[in-house]
Design a protein around this motif. Structure first.
Motif, PDB file in Angstrom:
ATOM      1  N   ASP A 190       0.839  -1.199   0.000  1.00 38.57           N
ATOM      2  CA  ASP A 190       0.000   0.000   0.000  1.00 38.57           C
ATOM      3  C   ASP A 190       0.875   1.251   0.000  1.00 38.57           C
ATOM      4  O   ASP A 190       2.011   1.221  -0.484  1.00 38.57           O
ATOM      5  N   SER A 237      -4.677  -1.742  -2.885  1.00 37.14           N
ATOM      6  CA  SER A 237      -5.390  -2.029  -1.646  1.00 37.14           C
ATOM      7  C   SER A 237      -5.288  -3.516  -1.316  1.00 37.14           C
ATOM      8  O   SER A 237      -5.000  -4.344  -2.183  1.00 37.14           O
ATOM      9  N   ASP A 255      -5.136   0.741   3.702  1.00 42.42           N
ATOM     10  CA  ASP A 255      -5.150  -0.291   2.652  1.00 42.42           C
ATOM     11  C   ASP A 255      -6.553  -0.529   2.119  1.00 42.42           C
ATOM     12  O   ASP A 255      -6.799  -1.517   1.422  1.00 42.42           O
ATOM     13  N   ALA A 256      -7.480   0.384   2.431  1.00 41.40           N
ATOM     14  CA  ALA A 256      -8.831   0.433   1.844  1.00 41.40           C
ATOM     15  C   ALA A 256      -9.668  -0.810   2.080  1.00 41.40           C
ATOM     16  O   ALA A 256     -10.551  -1.119   1.294  1.00 41.40           O
TER      17      ALA A 256
END
Length: 467
Positions: free
Chosen positions: A48, A79, A247-248
């Motif tokens: 990330d 991500s 990292d979504a």
């Protein structure tokens, strides 16, 4: 050598302290040895936006390739859900993400993903952990470019694959042509490129590359998202806010007034939309710290509800074996049917944006439907930054049953599935649980109003620290 232990979601440590090239090589070699022992041949690898992510990913890729594995390597930040999806699409044995998720910017980490496209189950993680040797392996002399030329490392566009996957699953055109006007806070994380591709008219916050995250842990909770909340409150044309962590894979949302829509409310909205509006069914799986209103809604809809320990890996394991409609954690990690068994902050955001677009209702109007079904509630969490000695002493006190009340609130019963949940009455509880990765004690509370939640949290903190 430092003993490396994986926590609730991977190995995390402070960069240049314990998160070093030497320790990463030890973990990467153990991972490669486990994959080969299980007959695996390929691994998907990405990093990330954190500091030195590219360097750490390069080192891990070379270790894997040197051990004879085929490495599908993402170039540029991605991500965690992109890596997990890539594992499924490439039919790889495992995925690895260089990320510390929502931790402070001084941290980096290492997540393991299984072939099914979700967190590796505890037994697999233990197998890797047990192979971590004390000795530091040699750094491969072969460069990344040389491994690429040999066909042992192959670059893969995980972002493109993920965007295509989203376009197939959602009515993106309906969202973009609806009344929905979105503000998105990437928190300087890995979701920034995808959201601007899917929703070109989005209003962006913190959607640039900044490995320091401006000094703030990229966790999408209300106290970290004041700028997004204020923007929605003062901008009438904006009517929804979405935020993701570094990292979504986690989500936070805001309604048109700039009010936080937390993970408990999101879980309820998902169950409501997917079951009542779309006619889908399946088990609902939530972790121990999630509101009991989920159980109440499941009872109303005749859906099975299961409570697990904290950690999405417990949910993912169930999702690989049973039909799960929605699974999620208090911390904003949520998954839904029709996707990989992985928490995914962008994917869940798209479901709710589609819900708004299809119904013509705002998030606050949709939450009113929820409150009519389960009653109003409020929730909040305090993170008490304590030295580890005090943190663990409080945990021992909880185990010993030392607490009978917190201020004026008498404890009626206690559950200890993972941490300690103290029920103060039918509609109010407080929960205490130590962080597995930081010197932090988390204190959660639910009550009918925000004011009472605050009173419970303050009373609990005072009782814990006095003790």
């Amino acid at each position: 050598m430092t003993k490396i232990k994986f926590g609730t979601d991977g190995w995390r440590a402070i960069i240049a302290d314990t998160y070093t090239n030497d320790n990463l090589k030890r973990v990467a070699l153990a991972t490669a040895q486990y994959i080969k022992a299980e007959g695996g041949q390929a691994v998907v690898l990405g990093h990330d936006c954190r500091f030195a992510g590219s360097m750490f990913a390069d080192l891990a890729a070379r270790i894997f390739a040197d051990q004879g594995l085929k490495v599908y390597l993402a170039q540029g930040f991605v991500s965690t859900p992109m890596v997990s999806l890539g594992v499924v699409l490439q039919k790889a044995f495992m995925g690895v993400v260089i990320t510390a998720s929502h931790n402070p910017p001084s941290y980096n980490g290492y997540k393991l993903k299984s072939a099914y496209g979700g967190p590796s189950i505890p037994a697999e993680v233990t197998e890797v952990e047990n192979r971590i040797a004390d000795e530091v392996p040699a750094t491969p002399s072969t460069t990344q470019a040389e491994f690429v030329a040999q066909g042992k490392i192959e670059y893969i566009d995980l972002e493109k694959l993920y965007v295509e996957h989203c376009r197939k699953a959602f009515d993106i055109e309906a969202i973009n042509n609806s009344f929905v006007n979105l503000a998105y806070d990437a928190m300087y994380g890995a979701g920034q490129n995808v959201v601007r591709q899917l929703i070109p008219a989005v209003t962006e916050l913190h959607c640039d590359y900044n490995p320091s995250f401006m000094g703030q842990a990229p966790e999408p909770i209300h106290r970290n998202l004041g700028e997004l909340s204020a923007l929605l409150a003062k901008t009438p044309e904006l009517n929804a806010g979405l935020a993701n962590d570094g990292d979504a894979d986690r989500i936070g949302m805001y309604d048109e007034e700039g009010r936080f829509v937390d993970s408990h409310q999101i879980l309820l909205l998902l169950i409501h939309y997917l079951h009542k509006y779309k006619g889908l069914s399946g088990k609902v799986v939530v972790t121990f710290s999630v509101t009991d209103k989920v159980k109440k809604l499941c009872e109303r809809y005749n859906l099975d509800c299961q409570v697990t320990k904290i950690g999405f890996k417990y949910i993912a394991e169930i999702m690989t074996k049973e039909e799960v409609l929605v699974g999620g954690e208090e911390s904003g990690g949520i998954a839904a049917t029709g996707h990989i068994p992985e928490r995914d902050g962008i994917w869940i955001g798209l479901i709710l944006l589609e819900f708004m677009a299809k119904t013509g209702k705002t998030l606050s109007q949709l939450m009113d439907e929820i409150y009519e079904l389960v009653g109003p509630f409020a929730f909040n969490r305090d993170d008490l930054h304590l030295n580890n000695e005090l943190k663990w002493q409080i945990v021992e006190n909880c185990k010993a049953g030392s607490y009978s009340q917190f201020g004026p609130y008498n404890i009626q019963k206690v559950e200890d599935i993972d941490g300690f949940k103290f029920y103060l009455r039918d509609d109010a509880w407080v929960m205490i649980r130590p962080s597995g990765t930081e010197p932090v004690l988390r204190v959660y509370a639910q009550a009918p109003t925000d004011e009472e939640v605050r009173q419970i949290l303050d009373a609990t903190k005072a009782a814990l620290l006095e003790g």
